[in-house]
Write a protein that holds these residues in place. Structure first.
Motif, mmCIF file in Angstrom:
data_model
loop_
_atom_site.group_PDB
_atom_site.id
_atom_site.type_symbol
_atom_site.label_atom_id
_atom_site.label_comp_id
_atom_site.label_asym_id
_atom_site.label_seq_id
_atom_site.Cartn_x
_atom_site.Cartn_y
_atom_site.Cartn_z
ATOM 1 N N UNK A 153 39.181 45.872 34.575
ATOM 2 C CA UNK A 153 38.629 44.777 35.377
ATOM 3 C C UNK A 153 37.469 45.240 36.244
ATOM 4 N N UNK A 154 37.561 46.497 36.704
ATOM 5 C CA UNK A 154 36.496 47.006 37.566
ATOM 6 C C UNK A 154 36.345 48.508 37.335
ATOM 7 N N UNK A 155 35.123 48.962 37.350
ATOM 8 C CA UNK A 155 34.856 50.397 37.237
ATOM 9 C C UNK A 155 34.021 50.838 38.442
ATOM 10 N N UNK A 213 26.465 47.743 29.620
ATOM 11 C CA UNK A 213 27.473 47.457 28.601
ATOM 12 C C UNK A 213 28.778 46.982 29.237
ATOM 13 N N UNK A 214 29.150 47.595 30.341
ATOM 14 C CA UNK A 214 30.378 47.157 31.013
ATOM 15 C C UNK A 214 30.244 45.707 31.471
ATOM 16 N N UNK A 215 29.116 45.379 32.044
ATOM 17 C CA UNK A 215 28.899 44.003 32.501
ATOM 18 C C UNK A 215 28.980 43.041 31.313
ATOM 19 N N UNK A 216 28.453 43.480 30.183
ATOM 20 C CA UNK A 216 28.497 42.625 28.993
ATOM 21 C C UNK A 216 29.931 42.360 28.546
ATOM 22 N N UNK A 217 30.816 43.302 28.870
ATOM 23 C CA UNK A 217 32.237 43.108 28.542
ATOM 24 C C UNK A 217 32.998 42.483 29.701
ATOM 25 N N UNK A 218 32.275 41.969 30.651
ATOM 26 C CA UNK A 218 32.883 41.261 31.772
ATOM 27 C C UNK A 218 33.667 42.196 32.705
ATOM 28 N N UNK A 219 33.281 43.434 32.722
ATOM 29 C CA UNK A 219 33.869 44.384 33.677
ATOM 30 C C UNK A 219 32.993 44.400 34.921
ATOM 31 N N UNK A 220 33.594 44.282 36.056
ATOM 32 C CA UNK A 220 32.810 44.381 37.275
ATOM 33 C C UNK A 220 32.514 45.856 37.582
ATOM 34 N N UNK A 221 31.373 46.100 38.162
ATOM 35 C CA UNK A 221 30.924 47.474 38.400
ATOM 36 C C UNK A 221 30.565 47.649 39.869
ATOM 37 N N UNK A 222 31.084 48.720 40.451
ATOM 38 C CA UNK A 222 30.711 49.099 41.820
ATOM 39 C C UNK A 222 30.181 50.519 41.750
ATOM 40 N N UNK A 223 28.896 50.656 42.033
ATOM 41 C CA UNK A 223 28.264 51.971 41.926
ATOM 42 C C UNK A 223 28.164 52.599 43.313
ATOM 43 N N UNK A 224 28.892 53.688 43.521
ATOM 44 C CA UNK A 224 28.813 54.393 44.803
ATOM 45 C C UNK A 224 27.615 55.332 44.846
ATOM 46 N N UNK A 225 26.947 55.486 43.722
ATOM 47 C CA UNK A 225 25.708 56.257 43.695
ATOM 48 C C UNK A 225 24.522 55.380 44.057
#
Lengths: 344, 344, 344, 344
Positions: free
Chosen positions: A69-71, A86-98
């Protein structure tokens, strides 16, 4: 339960994410990646997690990450930008700490980070994850650029004054002091105890990557072009940032009015604590806690000094990331984030 | 909900009790006392509690304390003994984090603490609150002597060997290293940063009050008269105890058998973590957590070295006190005590 | 003037040699080598030397070194053994601060250091450079094995008792605490501030290279085969070693007699300071000074505890090397070595 | 030989004076006073001096002090002003390391120190002992006000710019970071390791006694009325001050011109070291040494940042006092002051 993954789990933001997510009542951490440590138990590297975590590191696998669900990306810049689309395309939410999605302008990014941005479309869709100022946008976003540690402390301290248009724009100074964990879990000679303990030094005085991030965000909030002098210093301590912020008022303002400005702006914020006027917050008062403590001074009429302290790994990184996740998944924003700071 | 009070709430064990009790799901802290600070908010003294605690200090009032379910004494020796009998008479449970009830023999107490014991009857009723060895007794007790910080680390490390009768009794050595918070929140010159940071020294080598406590408990567990050399050292750090324990085996034992002894003894213990044979636990792996991590070595046949680390303020004080409270009130022993250690 | 060279000048023993040799009235440092930094000024790497030193690093050149009077090797093991024989052949005196010549037995060396000894003839000629015990031999030697830091502290503390045949040989324990500079100037993750500050851990409990060095020297001094348990710990400080030494007397001895033994043994030694009986020396009392401070305790009859502190970089390395040099060149042994410890 | 006395010898400036004066070739310390410790050996309080100093503390005796050549006051404010007039009358030179004679205006003194000045005549005769700017006056003076630690670092960093009239006067900021020894050898709770280690906080942001001292001196040097924002912070380290100084140029100046200004101003100064443009001096590079290291930056055109580091106990106190003494007695100014900083 939210199925979460952490990419790049061998650094301090990675272990701090685990400290916060493992007991989180609505999250299950299913994946933590590290190419170098694939197959090894996480708790052999972070013994504080013994008994709390049975995970092993795995090499990052796009197919497995795509089912989460989230990476969270706890990686150096240049990593998240290659995986996020690609993750967004699979409907995975992304939080980038970088840093990949913090600077909205790809050219500015290229200038400061020395590489072209390889996901400009995702960059346009990203939301700067400072909940106190971009809460509504975060709730609707699927890609969060988690703010840098210095920017979090500096923006929270300057923004009430700049939103209100109270400061001369050309005299802003952020003199910042950071613990060594801000430099990451990396074997550099200048970070070892005999070099970095019992000593203080500035670094990057002539230019640091967090300056454009601060300037862009403060400019957005103020509607003006903000330039500031940003001076980071390395402190002989482990965690914590102390930002000492200087500004000149454009017109007279009483101490009480200054205090009221901050108190009201943050009255409803669970993670910003405005101290009584003239206080001196210590970084240890936020050690391990997802909170920014702020105090305001006016030593001479018109001269404002704001003191702003955070734990660089919590409100300055992993805690804020969890706060953003809560927001993205419509959970109470404080869920799993009410740890009391460890003092002494 | 358990109505709890804390007597002596301005020291480090007091604030640590609050850190653990405020979020505890079955406890409400109703009273925290300090004569000197009566009327002041607790969070002005401990800013880490801001937003978490609205309590003010009060002068200790026997009538108010008598209406509580449990009272924790976070006081120097000589205080709890004067109040405990009356509280017990009012059916209030008492947990003393000080030394008043740790030494069962009133004369030994008088020798080491320089004062006659003024509550010998209560002393006879008290239970030594080390759950791993006196769990059943604790459950039935109404007065708990919470163990000292050094004794906790030393006893947990030596006891499996002594219970099994494996060691020569006359060769035990406990070389212990403690963070400065173990000396309390007190303005003594020898504890200030320029004196105690970046330096190491032993103290009390010829005799320390924790030695009779360790010897009495180990003697009880082993059924023999145990004498040991106990050498405390002050470390330039804030929290943590590292006990390095030395003993000679009476008969040969394989490394595997040694490891099995410890692993089995503590297999069911939620707060004792036996590391793989030959490990080196660091105090930072338990910072803020209610856990003792133990590793066993046999550098030469017959020479056993046990390394045992705790956070002196948690498993060595406030955390163990809450563990005892849970036990006394028939709650799950781990309730409210599963914080992950703060690393880095 | 003695023409001196330093091979391997980028580590802590290298810069410490410069701190002591630059103001030395009878020495001129003519060469300092580093392959990696050849051509760079030394004071760009060690800014404490600015204004005191115009030297640049050079790649090591055997011809140039062969023209000097003395060469100090501040190098990892395996370096000095390859260069020493040729230098000795050119009548250059050699002082190795590394480990190549500390273990007289080449097989023992091979076992602990994982490499065959490539200069066995030089090894036979080498003298162990602990002036308090081998002063006459040092004066006649041309190759000095400068003792390790732990061995210096441990041997100076145990030797008076063992020379006098007072201790049971099978109960010796050296529990040692070292500052992080003892691990060298190297970018290892476990040495950075977030890992090594505010924490204590043991290491090498099951075996450390300094143990055979200690055992061989104590065996030589006592005329018996000495085995001891040696337990090193990493302290959150920069400089300093604190050795806590345990032994059992073979026969009763009064405190006064014990104290007299140490006081008399070291009465003429400029760099060993015997404190009053029952004292607790702190490592900070020797910071930057070429001195070992020792205190003796007898907590229970027959149980002797000796506390011995040094600065690992001075009496434990560079200072002792200069002391050896003074001896080799028939200078007063204290010349250039009377710096007062920096306290606080 | 100069016969010297130290009044108030139990604090850090007292022991630091001894470290510098005991080996000084032209000085003999004959008296060191402490009412509380009268009769006790100095080296029982400062074990780093063992073997170097046989002095005992005495109660201050005006008759004895009157026979000396120079008396150093290492006392809190309010002490030197009562003794100095009589000593001066006996032709004894006085160097006050406290604050009694730093502020030329007795009313300003009264305002900031909360007491009337009791020696206004001596005050008028006193010379501010910053040799780099008042060298000639010092040579002719008999009463020296040794500068405060913060003022030394700040003035040396700002003065070249202000002498040259280059800065806008209303934008000066001195953000200063000090080690804990700057607070003195005193048992205050906020200075103990559990409070002051591993944390950073500002203090006195709204007003600190060193501000008027800085402002008065910079005003004198520039011929203008200088006001600045001075923000001190307490660092988790023992020694050292890092001053980060901000100013706005009145007209454009190249980096090279800025650098030349500092390089030329301090070219002949033995104790001010101007680093290459854009450097970042660390406090550890001056630990134990009587030197101020300075680096200049211009992050944006017109924005000048000066970094200035000293050891607060040496160039910020005892070392500068000895430098002043050398000057007063027509000795070479560097005599006894060429210690190399202790690094690491």
């Amino acid at each position: 339960m939210i199925r979460a993954g952490i990419v790049g789990g061998t650094g301090y933001t990675g272990v701090e994410l685990l400290r916060l997510l493992l007991p989180h009542p609505e999250v299950t951490v299913q994946v933590i990646t590290s190419r170098a440590e694939a197959g090894e138990r996480v708790d052999t590297h972070f013994p504080n997690l013994r008994g709390m975590c049975d995970l092993c590191y795995t090499a990052p696998d796009p197919e497995i990450l795509a089912k989460l669900d989230v990476v969270f990306f706890a990686t150096p810049h240049g990593v998240a930008m290659d995986s996020a689309p690609e993750l967004l395309a699979h409907d995975v939410r992304v939080i980038d700490l970088g840093a990949d999605f913090r600077l909205a302008d790809a050219e500015v990014f290229a200038h400061w980070y020395g590489m072209a941005h390889r996901a400009p479309e995702a960059l346009r869709a990203a939301c700067y994850g400072l909940p106190e100022y971009f809460r509504e946008h975060i709730a609707q976003s699927r890609l969060i650029a988690n703010p840098g540690c210095y920017p979090t402390a500096v923006i929270l301290g300057f923004a009430p004054l700049l939103e209100a248009g109270l400061l001369h724009q050309d005299t802003l100074i952020a003199d910042c002091k950071s613990g060594v964990s801000g430099a990451g879990r990396t074997g550099r000679v200048n970070l070892i105890v005999p070099e970095a303990a019992d000593s203080v030094a500035a670094y990057g005085v002539s230019g640091h990557r967090h300056r454009p991030e601060i300037e862009a965000t403060l400019s957005k909030l103020s509607g003006e072009t903000i330039e500031l002098q940003f001076t980071p210093h390395l402190m002989p301590m482990i965690r914590g940032i102390h930002a000492t912020l200087y500004g000149q008022l454009q017109q007279p303002l009483s101490d009480a009015a200054l205090q009221a400005l901050f108190a009201e702006r943050y009255a409803q914020e669970p993670f910003v604590d405005v101290l009584p006027f003239g206080s001196h917050p210590a970084t240890r008062s936020v050690r391990g806690a997802n909170v920014c403590r702020i105090a305001v001074h006016q030593p001479r009429p018109g001269q404002v000094v704001v003191l702003s302290v955070i734990d660089n790994l919590v409100k300055g990184a992993a805690g804020q990331a969890v706060q953003n996740m809560n927001r993205m998944f419509a959970l109470p924003e404080s869920l799993g984030l009410t740890q009391i700071a460890l003092l002494p």
